[in-house]
Write a protein that holds these residues in place. Structure first.
Motif, short mmCIF file in Angstrom:
data_model
loop_
_atom_site.label_atom_id
_atom_site.label_comp_id
_atom_site.label_asym_id
_atom_site.label_seq_id
_atom_site.Cartn_x
_atom_site.Cartn_y
_atom_site.Cartn_z
N UNK A 77 59.54 63.12 107.01
CA UNK A 77 58.18 63.69 107.18
C UNK A 77 58.09 65.18 107.93
N UNK A 78 57.21 66.11 107.04
CA UNK A 78 57.12 67.45 107.78
C UNK A 78 55.83 67.46 108.30
N UNK A 79 55.65 68.02 109.67
CA UNK A 79 54.37 68.02 110.58
C UNK A 79 53.73 69.44 110.12
N UNK A 80 52.85 69.26 109.59
CA UNK A 80 52.08 70.59 109.02
C UNK A 80 50.63 70.71 109.85
N UNK A 81 50.49 71.60 110.58
CA UNK A 81 49.32 71.66 111.27
C UNK A 81 49.00 70.44 112.04
N UNK A 82 50.06 69.53 112.55
CA UNK A 82 49.79 68.30 113.32
C UNK A 82 49.55 67.01 112.63
N UNK A 83 49.65 67.63 111.03
CA UNK A 83 49.47 66.28 110.34
C UNK A 83 50.69 65.73 109.56
N UNK A 84 50.86 64.58 109.15
CA UNK A 84 52.21 64.27 108.65
C UNK A 84 52.11 64.32 107.21
N UNK A 85 52.90 64.91 106.58
CA UNK A 85 53.35 65.28 105.13
C UNK A 85 54.73 64.22 104.75
N UNK A 86 54.26 63.37 103.88
CA UNK A 86 55.36 62.61 103.59
C UNK A 86 56.11 62.95 102.33
N UNK A 87 57.42 63.37 102.30
CA UNK A 87 58.17 63.76 101.25
C UNK A 87 58.56 62.55 100.37
N UNK A 88 58.60 62.73 99.14
CA UNK A 88 59.40 61.67 98.29
C UNK A 88 60.61 62.03 97.98
N UNK A 89 61.22 61.08 97.53
CA UNK A 89 62.88 61.27 97.38
C UNK A 89 63.06 62.29 96.15
N UNK A 90 62.06 62.43 95.39
CA UNK A 90 62.31 63.67 94.29
C UNK A 90 62.16 64.99 94.81
N UNK A 91 60.98 64.95 95.69
CA UNK A 91 61.07 66.38 96.56
C UNK A 91 61.83 66.75 97.65
N UNK A 92 62.75 65.77 98.18
CA UNK A 92 63.71 65.88 98.86
C UNK A 92 64.84 66.57 98.11
N UNK A 93 65.19 66.14 97.14
CA UNK A 93 66.25 66.39 96.23
C UNK A 93 65.94 67.94 95.75
N UNK A 94 64.73 68.13 95.21
CA UNK A 94 64.47 69.50 94.83
C UNK A 94 64.51 70.55 95.90
N UNK A 95 64.21 70.20 97.11
CA UNK A 95 64.30 71.14 98.21
C UNK A 95 65.77 71.62 98.59
N UNK A 96 66.65 70.55 98.32
CA UNK A 96 68.11 70.48 98.79
C UNK A 96 68.60 71.34 97.63
N UNK A 97 68.31 71.06 96.40
CA UNK A 97 68.76 71.84 95.28
C UNK A 97 68.51 73.50 95.29
N UNK A 98 67.26 73.63 95.64
CA UNK A 98 66.46 74.87 95.80
C UNK A 98 67.32 75.93 96.71
N UNK A 99 67.50 75.14 98.23
CA UNK A 99 68.24 75.87 99.12
C UNK A 99 69.69 76.10 98.63
N UNK A 100 70.42 75.43 98.06
CA UNK A 100 71.78 75.69 97.68
C UNK A 100 71.70 76.71 96.73
N UNK A 101 70.82 76.79 95.90
CA UNK A 101 70.68 77.92 94.83
C UNK A 101 70.53 79.16 95.46
N UNK A 102 69.60 79.21 96.35
CA UNK A 102 69.23 80.30 97.13
C UNK A 102 70.44 81.02 97.88
N UNK A 103 71.16 80.20 98.52
CA UNK A 103 72.29 80.46 99.37
C UNK A 103 73.48 80.93 98.22
N UNK A 104 73.64 80.07 97.27
CA UNK A 104 74.83 80.69 96.30
C UNK A 104 74.53 81.83 95.76
N UNK A 105 73.06 82.20 95.19
CA UNK A 105 72.86 83.50 94.76
C UNK A 105 73.01 84.77 95.89
#
Length: 572
Positions: free
Chosen positions: A311-339
């Motif tokens: 869960x991400x707290x954005x302006x005090x409100x909980x935003x629940x991430x799905x498994x698909x979204x978590x996977x995409x965020x991890x993938x995106x970060x790995x790509x950024x670092x390796x680039x």
């Protein structure tokens, strides 16, 4: 043998466990007795999982002994007794007892055993199979199932869940094993004294953590700024707490707050309705804790710590991430670092299941990363790692599935919530240092690649007749023919049971994945529906996926697709 005969065997067994005797005495309904004695719990690539209780269709020490002896027979066939078996367990009712019975039965057959001295996460068991160079591993867990369940998961020498071929051989051995009440073994301590059972402790945690440090992509940055990221963590009464705290401390993410009410292992999971990080209610106490101080991230692991919810707290409100979204965020970060390190991304591959969102594949392909689709189940992702290692072709980047399972570094060969937690925390820290959060980054990904909406529906079937109805429902759909669902035009149908892809109702192409009772309908706009019965539970799962240029349009399309498919199902 008829169920009545098996029931009488148990009822008249003079040495039957007193608790089992009492449970039998309380049972009088013939239908309930039949459900417990009509057949043994099914065994497959996911091992064995079921409700606790008396009978051969339940998890108890007798059904555990039967499977343990079957595993021993298989190990002896493979001449691997000296390589041995690593055994670990989580916090569920009976887990420690089942682990010890497994160790005793294996040792009674002169098979070397490495047994955990306390509860440990599933990913650590996967690591320890490789660490000890063992032939197999056994994890006593029912993962994220309710408190009345437990399970027996078997791992191969690579640390991954057993292959289809191994599962089939074990099933064949078990078919000839009908004597669960007569399986005995000496005391655990006697096998320890003989050197057949080795009890391991916290020393192995440090070996796991040594490897975990390599999951962090920028260790200097994390050590310098890690304390700025405030994270609340709940292990949901499970096995993840000890190792997760050690992991965060070691890598420099020191601002970790534990939900104390859920830190103590509790087999009844008394503070939640379900110990599943996919369930929003499971985060209730963690979100209460997050209100006490500024918090950027709230994370939860299931009882055996192989699944991660966020869960991400954005302006005090909980935003629940799905498994698909978590996977995409991890993938995106790995790509950024390796680039940023000027690495050639074409040297890597992404592994994901056929029911996982296509967004990750779209991103990967944009950077020349090979995408490997697998059947549902992390064992298939683990197999892809092993294949690449043998061929020496591509390097594993990440593997994930929509059901909150992720793997980053292949020193483990199953989904690993601890790996995922530390890398996601590093990703959140990276966002924080750029003045954004994980939701902002996710939106930027959607703005570039389109908005994806996915949903899973589960139909539960109980008892012997329920499993039959589940199969019949899928068979009726398999025999149905249609070219469109309302405005959704069918592009192809994939039937993994017969390994065929039917394009435009005519052209047939062969599917290369193993045979499995799965149907997938892919439409011309990229939307799809996938149906499969669970491999370990009497559940029928329906996956939906759509994409559009905006989130609002994607949500509307998802509602439209679900309604159209529901109408079709009613007609069958």
């Amino acid at each position: 043998m008829k169920w009545q005969e098996k029931y009488q065997e148990w009822r008249t067994e003079p040495q039957l466990d007193l608790d089992m005797k009492e449970q039998l005495r309380m049972l009088s309904d013939p239908a309930m007795l039949e459900d417990r004695f009509y057949d043994y719990l099914s065994f497959g690539t996911g091992g064995m999982r079921g409700e606790l209780g008396v009978g051969i269709n339940r998890m108890n020490s007798y059904t555990i002994r039967r499977v343990a002896l079957g595993l021993a027979t298989y190990i002896q066939e493979e001449n691997a007794s000296q390589q041995g078996v690593v055994i670990a367990f989580d916090n569920r009712h009976g887990s420690k007892e089942f682990a010890e019975w497994t160790a005793r039965v294996l040792a009674s057959q002169e098979i070397r055993v490495y047994l955990s001295d306390q509860l440990r996460p599933t990913p650590e068991l996967s690591f320890l199979v490789r660490y000890y160079k063992a032939f197999a591993g056994v994890m006593i867990t029912a993962s994220h199932n309710p408190k009345q369940y437990n399970g027996f998961k078997v791992y191969g020498s690579d640390g991954g869940q057993i292959t289809l071929a191994t599962a089939e051989r074990l099933m064949a051995i078990l078919k000839s094993s009908q004597n669960e009440l007569t399986i005995e073994a000496d005391s655990l301590i006697s096998y320890v004294d003989k050197g057949l059972v080795h009890i391991f402790g916290e020393e192995v945690d440090d070996r796991y953590l040594d490897e975990l440090e390599n999951v962090i992509q920028d260790q200097k940055k994390v050590r310098q700024f890690g304390s700025k990221l405030s994270v609340v963590y709940t292990p949901l009464h499970g096995a993840g707490n000890h190792l997760m705290q050690k992991a965060f401390q070691r890598i420099g993410l020191t601002n970790l707050h534990i939900v104390e009410e859920q830190a103590v292992p509790d087999p009844d999971f008394s503070t939640v309705t379900s110990p599943n990080p996919e369930d929003r209610e499971a985060f209730r106490l963690a979100l209460n804790e997050a209100e006490k101080f500024p918090t950027q991230l709230v994370i939860a692991t299931d009882p055996d710590a192989d699944r991660l919810g966020v869960v991400v707290l954005k302006e005090g409100q909980p935003i629940f991430l799905t498994g698909n979204q978590i996977g995409v965020l991890l993938l995106d970060y790995l790509i950024r670092v390796k680039q940023s390190k000027s690495e050639n991304l074409e040297n890597y591959f992404l592994a994901k299941t056929i029911v996982t969102s296509d967004l990750g594949a779209k991103i990967a392909e944009d950077y020349g990363i090979e995408v490997r689709n697998t059947l549902t189940g992390f064992k298939f992702i683990g197999e892809q790692i092993q294949i690449s290692e043998k061929l020496g072709d591509k390097e594993f980047l990440i593997g994930y599935e929509e059901s909150y399972g992720y793997l980053i570094s292949p020193f483990v060969r199953d989904k690993d919530a601890i790996q995922a937690a530390v890398l996601l925390a590093e990703t959140a820290l990276d966002c924080y240092l750029y003045g954004e959060d994980l939701v902002d980054r996710l939106i930027s990904i959607y703005d570039r690649y389109g908005y994806y909406e996915e949903q899973l529906e589960t139909q539960v079937f109980s008892g012997r007749e329920g499993i039959l109805r589940m199969k019949q429902q899928l068979d009726r759909l398999r025999n149905a023919s249609f070219s469109n669902l309302d405005t959704f035009e069918l592009a192809c149908r994939e039937d993994y049971l017969v390994s065929e892809r039917i394009v435009a109702g005519q052209k047939v192409e062969k599917l290369t994945l193993p045979s499995s009772n799965v149907l997938k309908y892919i439409f011309t706009d990229g939307s799809w529906i996938c149906l499969r019965p669970s491999g370990t539970e009497p559940k029928f799962k329906i996956y939906y996926s759509v994409n559009e240029k905006s989130q609002e349009r994607a949500k509307c399309k998802l509602i439209h697709l679900k309604k159209a498919f529901t109408e079709l199902m009613k007609e069958l």
